[in-house]
Each structure stands twice: as structure tokens, then as C-alpha cells.
Design a protein around this motif. Sequence first.
Motif, mmCIF file in Angstrom:
data_model
loop_
_atom_site.group_PDB
_atom_site.id
_atom_site.type_symbol
_atom_site.label_atom_id
_atom_site.label_comp_id
_atom_site.label_asym_id
_atom_site.label_seq_id
_atom_site.Cartn_x
_atom_site.Cartn_y
_atom_site.Cartn_z
ATOM 1 N N GLY A 68 0.807 -1.216 0.000
ATOM 2 C CA GLY A 68 0.000 0.000 0.000
ATOM 3 C C GLY A 68 0.839 1.264 0.000
ATOM 4 N N GLU A 69 0.170 2.387 0.254
ATOM 5 C CA GLU A 69 0.839 3.692 0.234
ATOM 6 C C GLU A 69 2.083 3.717 1.126
ATOM 7 O OE1 GLU A 69 0.262 6.460 -1.432
ATOM 8 O OE2 GLU A 69 -1.576 5.887 -2.472
ATOM 9 N N HIS A 70 1.957 3.175 2.321
ATOM 10 C CA HIS A 70 3.072 3.167 3.275
ATOM 11 C C HIS A 70 3.519 1.741 3.567
ATOM 12 C CE1 HIS A 70 2.284 7.412 3.823
ATOM 13 N NE2 HIS A 70 1.024 7.149 4.132
ATOM 14 N N GLY A 71 3.306 0.850 2.602
ATOM 15 C CA GLY A 71 3.698 -0.534 2.793
ATOM 16 C C GLY A 71 5.191 -0.743 2.663
ATOM 17 N N LEU A 72 5.613 -1.982 2.919
ATOM 18 C CA LEU A 72 7.037 -2.291 2.843
ATOM 19 C C LEU A 72 7.571 -2.103 1.427
ATOM 20 C CD1 LEU A 72 7.219 -5.520 5.044
ATOM 21 C CD2 LEU A 72 8.086 -3.245 5.610
ATOM 22 N N MET A 73 6.791 -2.497 0.422
ATOM 23 C CA MET A 73 7.192 -2.352 -0.975
ATOM 24 C C MET A 73 6.004 -1.784 -1.746
ATOM 25 S SD MET A 73 10.349 -3.562 -1.174
ATOM 26 C CE MET A 73 10.692 -4.130 -2.816
ATOM 27 N N PRO A 74 5.800 -0.471 -1.728
ATOM 28 C CA PRO A 74 4.606 0.130 -2.346
ATOM 29 C C PRO A 74 4.464 -0.249 -3.822
ATOM 30 C CG PRO A 74 5.785 1.742 -1.012
ATOM 31 C CD PRO A 74 6.665 0.542 -1.109
ATOM 32 N N CYS A 75 3.279 -0.737 -4.182
ATOM 33 C CA CYS A 75 3.067 -1.150 -5.570
ATOM 34 C C CYS A 75 3.093 0.054 -6.513
ATOM 35 C CB CYS A 75 1.759 -1.913 -5.703
ATOM 36 S SG CYS A 75 0.281 -0.961 -5.344
ATOM 37 N N LYS A 76 2.793 1.244 -5.978
ATOM 38 C CA LYS A 76 2.851 2.450 -6.820
ATOM 39 C C LYS A 76 4.263 2.650 -7.363
ATOM 40 C CE LYS A 76 0.857 6.114 -5.178
ATOM 41 N NZ LYS A 76 0.618 7.365 -4.406
ATOM 42 N N SER A 77 5.265 2.418 -6.526
ATOM 43 C CA SER A 77 6.657 2.560 -6.976
ATOM 44 C C SER A 77 6.985 1.531 -8.038
ATOM 45 C CB SER A 77 7.605 2.411 -5.786
ATOM 46 O OG SER A 77 7.337 3.378 -4.795
ATOM 47 N N TYR A 78 6.482 0.315 -7.845
ATOM 48 C CA TYR A 78 6.747 -0.734 -8.831
ATOM 49 C C TYR A 78 6.081 -0.399 -10.172
ATOM 50 C CZ TYR A 78 6.418 -5.124 -11.322
ATOM 51 O OH TYR A 78 6.475 -6.084 -12.289
ATOM 52 N N LEU A 79 4.833 0.050 -10.143
ATOM 53 C CA LEU A 79 4.139 0.393 -11.381
ATOM 54 C C LEU A 79 4.842 1.530 -12.112
ATOM 55 C CD1 LEU A 79 0.416 0.161 -10.177
ATOM 56 C CD2 LEU A 79 1.622 -1.446 -11.666
ATOM 57 N N ARG A 80 5.346 2.486 -11.356
ATOM 58 C CA ARG A 80 6.075 3.599 -11.973
ATOM 59 C C ARG A 80 7.354 3.107 -12.653
ATOM 60 N NH1 ARG A 80 5.285 7.883 -6.979
ATOM 61 N NH2 ARG A 80 3.315 8.814 -7.714
ATOM 62 N N SER A 81 8.043 2.171 -12.008
ATOM 63 C CA SER A 81 9.277 1.648 -12.610
ATOM 64 C C SER A 81 8.967 0.864 -13.884
ATOM 65 C CB SER A 81 10.020 0.771 -11.600
ATOM 66 O OG SER A 81 9.289 -0.405 -11.293
ATOM 67 N N LYS A 89 6.395 1.425 -15.822
ATOM 68 C CA LYS A 89 5.995 2.445 -16.796
ATOM 69 C C LYS A 89 7.213 3.083 -17.451
ATOM 70 C CE LYS A 89 3.274 6.722 -17.098
ATOM 71 N NZ LYS A 89 2.488 7.715 -16.314
ATOM 72 N N ARG A 90 8.245 3.378 -16.653
ATOM 73 C CA ARG A 90 9.471 3.939 -17.220
ATOM 74 C C ARG A 90 10.148 2.925 -18.141
ATOM 75 N NH1 ARG A 90 10.094 5.866 -11.870
ATOM 76 N NH2 ARG A 90 11.501 4.112 -11.410
ATOM 77 N N TYR A 91 10.123 1.671 -17.738
ATOM 78 C CA TYR A 91 10.812 0.618 -18.497
ATOM 79 C C TYR A 91 10.195 0.421 -19.884
ATOM 80 C CZ TYR A 91 12.495 -4.067 -19.712
ATOM 81 O OH TYR A 91 13.052 -5.137 -20.351
ATOM 82 N N VAL A 92 8.865 0.565 -19.980
ATOM 83 C CA VAL A 92 8.194 0.323 -21.260
ATOM 84 C C VAL A 92 8.021 1.595 -22.081
ATOM 85 C CG1 VAL A 92 6.982 -1.704 -20.387
ATOM 86 C CG2 VAL A 92 5.882 0.552 -20.232
ATOM 87 N N GLY A 93 8.655 2.683 -21.678
ATOM 88 C CA GLY A 93 8.628 3.886 -22.496
ATOM 89 C C GLY A 93 7.814 5.027 -21.945
ATOM 90 N N GLY A 94 7.367 4.924 -20.706
ATOM 91 C CA GLY A 94 6.671 6.027 -20.073
ATOM 92 C C GLY A 94 5.191 6.111 -20.366
ATOM 93 N N LYS A 95 4.628 5.105 -21.001
ATOM 94 C CA LYS A 95 3.201 5.118 -21.322
ATOM 95 C C LYS A 95 2.519 3.880 -20.744
ATOM 96 C CE LYS A 95 3.676 7.639 -25.694
ATOM 97 N NZ LYS A 95 3.413 7.610 -27.169
ATOM 98 N N ILE A 96 1.248 4.083 -20.386
ATOM 99 C CA ILE A 96 0.433 2.954 -19.923
ATOM 100 C C ILE A 96 -0.328 2.432 -21.136
ATOM 101 C CG2 ILE A 96 -1.423 2.206 -18.399
ATOM 102 C CD1 ILE A 96 -0.669 4.471 -16.513
ATOM 103 N N GLY A 97 0.202 1.398 -21.735
ATOM 104 C CA GLY A 97 -0.405 0.826 -22.926
ATOM 105 C C GLY A 97 -0.292 -0.683 -22.914
ATOM 106 N N MET A 98 -0.297 -1.275 -24.098
ATOM 107 C CA MET A 98 -0.248 -2.716 -24.202
ATOM 108 C C MET A 98 1.054 -3.291 -23.667
ATOM 109 S SD MET A 98 -3.120 -3.686 -25.189
ATOM 110 C CE MET A 98 -2.685 -5.402 -25.413
ATOM 111 N N ALA A 99 2.156 -2.535 -23.840
ATOM 112 C CA ALA A 99 3.446 -3.026 -23.351
ATOM 113 C C ALA A 99 3.436 -3.143 -21.832
ATOM 114 C CB ALA A 99 4.566 -2.096 -23.811
ATOM 115 N N ALA A 100 2.873 -2.134 -21.168
ATOM 116 C CA ALA A 100 2.798 -2.173 -19.701
ATOM 117 C C ALA A 100 1.871 -3.294 -19.239
ATOM 118 C CB ALA A 100 2.312 -0.829 -19.173
#
Length: 581
Positions: free
Chosen positions: A86-99, A101-112
Motif C-alpha cells: 500500500g501507500e506506506h507498505g514495505l514495498m509500495p506497488c505504486k513505486s513498482y508500477l512507476r518503474s 511504466k518507465r521501463y516500457v517507455g513512459g506510457k500505460i499501454g499494451m506493453a505495460a
Amino acid sequence: MAASGERAEISVRKRRVGSTRTETDSAVSGGEDGKHSSSDAEKEKPLLSLQPGTYWLTRIVLLRSVAFIYFVAFSVAYNQNKQLIGEHGLMPCKSYLRSVKRYVGGKIGMAAMAYTPSVLWFFDWSDMDANLDGIALLGMALSGFVLVMGMANMVIMLTLWVLYHSLVNQLIDDLLIVCAGWESQLLETGFLAIFLCPVWTLSQVPHRCPPSLICIWTFRWLIVRIMLGAGLIKIRGDKCWRDLTCMDYHYETQPVPNPMSYYIHRSPWWFHRFETLSNHFVELIVPFFTFLGRRMCMVNGAIQILFQVVLIVSGNLSFLNWLTIVPSLACFDDASLGFLFRSGAGAKKAVLEIQSEDVAGRTPAPTKGMHIPNFANAGYCCLLMNLKSIPVVTNLLSSRQVMNTSFDPLRIVNTYGAFGSITKERTEVIFQGTLSPDPKDPEALWEEYQFMCKPGDVYRRPCLLSPYHYRLDWLMWFAAFQTYEQSEWVIHIAGRLLSNDSTVLSLLDHNPFQGRDSPRWVRGEHFRYKFSQPGSASAAQGKWWLRKRIGAYFPPVNLEGLRGYFQSRNWPHPHSQQNRK
């Protein structure tokens, strides 16, 4: 007179013969009509007992079983996901989703979506805790409905699968699930359940949508793969499975023992050898009974269910064993499961009526809607048998077999297996905190934190938990095999304990600093644990465990000393996080 008398007698005889013939003809005619009417009556007469070969009741049992596992899994998610991802969890999923998103080119699309399939991509990330709770609550509501009502359609089962897939991807990909075998197994089992149902209809016994035999066999194929995978990984793995000594250690060293583990562990040596041989028989021989006809298939199902019940009684292995029972249920047809249903009413009565109609030759003609599930089943069967199963079967036959592996991001067909190697001794990481300003002071009082279920306090009885489970307790079992450098989240927990962080503390059973100042130092100690001997002096004192210190797992740390460590990993510093709250 004589002649007239003879004519009269002949006339009477003719009338008698005619009358007799008429009666005889009537009797013959009536007999033939009676036979036809009797035959029709037999056809019209309803069946008094269920006939083998149909799977209407099997579908209800399978759907309710899958729904039960989903309900438990979503309950675990609702109670623990915020603290983990969660927001203040041990490994926030928001941080993972952002990483990602950066890896696939910064867009939320089919690649993500292909990299991490999840509905969280489409949600507002400003309150990720609410998103996680919403997914879990919706999953609990839908699975609860199917569990109680015993009915579902493709839409409901597909929704459950998508929701749980979204949560599992975050947990596995964030490395918060080290052993994700049961998670992938639930996703595969839940995916198969989609094809059990009609597209839209909600009915326990939808007359125009009989259960597909193809789908029943996909469940049977699943239990065959699960058991063979588990059996082969053992034979190829730890030597103790071949010399029949693994069960000498298993009950004491399994992730989360229960009270029965304590007593079964002390069984005679010959009993443990019998257990190991039985395990090999159940996992390597019995699965082939599936292909030897109806009765042997049912024998396989009964043995597999009994085997899983024994495992449930002897340890807390999450919902893994409960889930493995589900595909075993597909080994039974309506005639064998009828005892589970009330006679003369409900689903059992409806199935008897359908079978009676089949006997009478009055089966309704198929409609276009009936063909949709059939086409879907046929298509999935081709996909399963021809494409997805190839790497799975290859893995089973390989001398380098791996367990609990998925070959695609959707986790539709996976490899399974458990306890390919058995640890011979149990070690535990114990968190301790102190208020002393000097951690090296021999007079410093170090007080212990207690987790929900994993061994800690030697006087605490092992818990009885299955099918529920505590994810962090499982992670701590794995961490004890590694160093803290390999399990960095352990230091993350230590930092949260230093700030009396309520998020992480909610995953623990006992905080020695509850209502007091936060500890100044926290350390990790490494201990070796063994069951006490029943009837011994230690057991008489109330000790379930005996332990001996191995050494330090990680040295004493404080908030200031962790500042650089947290910054280098982009973790929010616990002290500043507490101030924000």
C-alpha cells in the motif's frame, strides 16, 4: 325336427366360436397396446437415482470450492495488502508500477499491460490503499455470492480471475511472495472455472448449458500435473526423499507448524518411512488412475482428497492443500456426489428431471447460446493441450525440473511442486529492541517482537491457521535461510519498528513498546529452534520449543544510522514518514 335341431346347434357353435375369436383378438390387441403403453409409462416415469456420466452437481461443487478459495485469498489481501504494497507498505506497488511504466517507455499501454497485467493501471494512484481495498472487497463479495448460491456465469468468474490476477502480479513482481506456487495455482484453477459456466445465465442447473466434458478433463489434467510435478521434484531433489528420511524433519522445519506438527514429529521412525513411501505412491502412481476408467478415476480423486486432508491437519500450508482438493473433485460425477445434496428438491431434483428427459428422448434442441461455452471450451482445450502444456510437460520430463514457474504473464498453465528439498534444522530471525542509549551495554534490556504465527516465544503454542495465512511470517521463514543483504526488506522492517510504525506493527502479534517510547535500537538475532520432547521437563514447564542462539542476523541499527541506507534505495525514511502521519 332333428335336422332343424342340428342347424340350431351349428348356429350356436358358430356364435360361440365367433365370440371366442373376438375375445381372443381383443385380448391380443389389448396385450400389444398394453406393452406400448407400459413402455411409454416407463419412459415417462422419473428416475429414482442419479445416473453416472453427467456433471451438473460436479459443477456446483467445483464452483463453490473455487469460490471458497477465492474468498480466503481476497480476505488475506484485504487484511494485509495495504501493509505490504500500500501507500506506506514495505514495498509500495505504486513505486513498482512507476518503474514498469518507465521501463516500457513512459506510457500505460499494451506493453505495460503485457509486462504486468493489472487493473491498477487504470485506477487513480493518489489513494492506492483505497484501490487495493476496493479490489479485495469486490472479490470477497463476488466469491461470497458464488459460495453461498452455488451458481455463477462466465462474467463473474472472469471478473474474479482478473481481480486476483491484478493483486498477485503486484505481490510476486515486488518480490513479496517468495513461494508463489499456490497463487499461480489459484489463477490457473480460477481460469478453468470460467469455462464451467454459462455466459450470462445464473442458475445452479441451467438446463440449456450442460457442463462441458472438456472442462472436466482440464481439471483432471491439472491435478495430474500438480501431483506428478510434486512427486518428480522430490525424487530428483533432496536425497532424503530417496532414503525415506525426509519426514523425520518436515514437521519441525516446515514454514508454519501447527499443534499437530508437534506430536506427529515424534512418531516412530517406521511411521515416518511409511509416510514417505505413501507420499511417493500418491504423487507418482495414483495420478495415472485418472485415465483408467470411471471407477479408477474416482479412486484417484478420493486418495488425493484424503492426502490433502492429512497435510491440512499436519501443518499450516496456507490454502495450498485446500486448493489442491478442487481439481480432484472433477474425478467424480453426479451419481457419486449426489449424497452431498438434499433429495427431492433443489439441484438434485433438477438433475433427476434432466436425466429422465434424456432417457425419454426429450432432450431440448441446442440453441445458439449453448454453443458459445462449447466453442470456448474447445478453443481453450486446443490452446492448453497444444501450446501451453508443451513447456510444462517438457519441464516434468526434464532432469533440471523447476517448480512453481509460469511460462507466460497470465499464469494460465504453470509448473508445480513443493518441498523438493527439506531443511534439516529450523532457524528463526528474532527482532529485538531496546531503550538503552548504548546497544553494547551488557546491562541493556533487549525485548522481543512476536509475529502472528511463526515461532518466537518458546512458550507459545503453534497456531492453527490454515487456510488463512500471514504473508510476512512466510517471508521470515525464507529470510532465515539467507542473509539480511539478500533480504533487504528485513532492514526496512527494522526501520519501521524504530519509529513504532503502526502499518508494519499491525502485521505483528506483540509490540513490547506498545504505549511507550520508540526503541532506540533494533537488532536481528539468529536462533536454532527444535520441538521440545513431549513429557520432558521442558514440556512440563510449558515450552513447545527449545532454542539456541546462533549469532547476530543483523547488527543493532538506529534511525539516524539507517538514513543513508534508506535514501540509497529510495525508501522514505521512517522518522519523516511518521512525522507526515
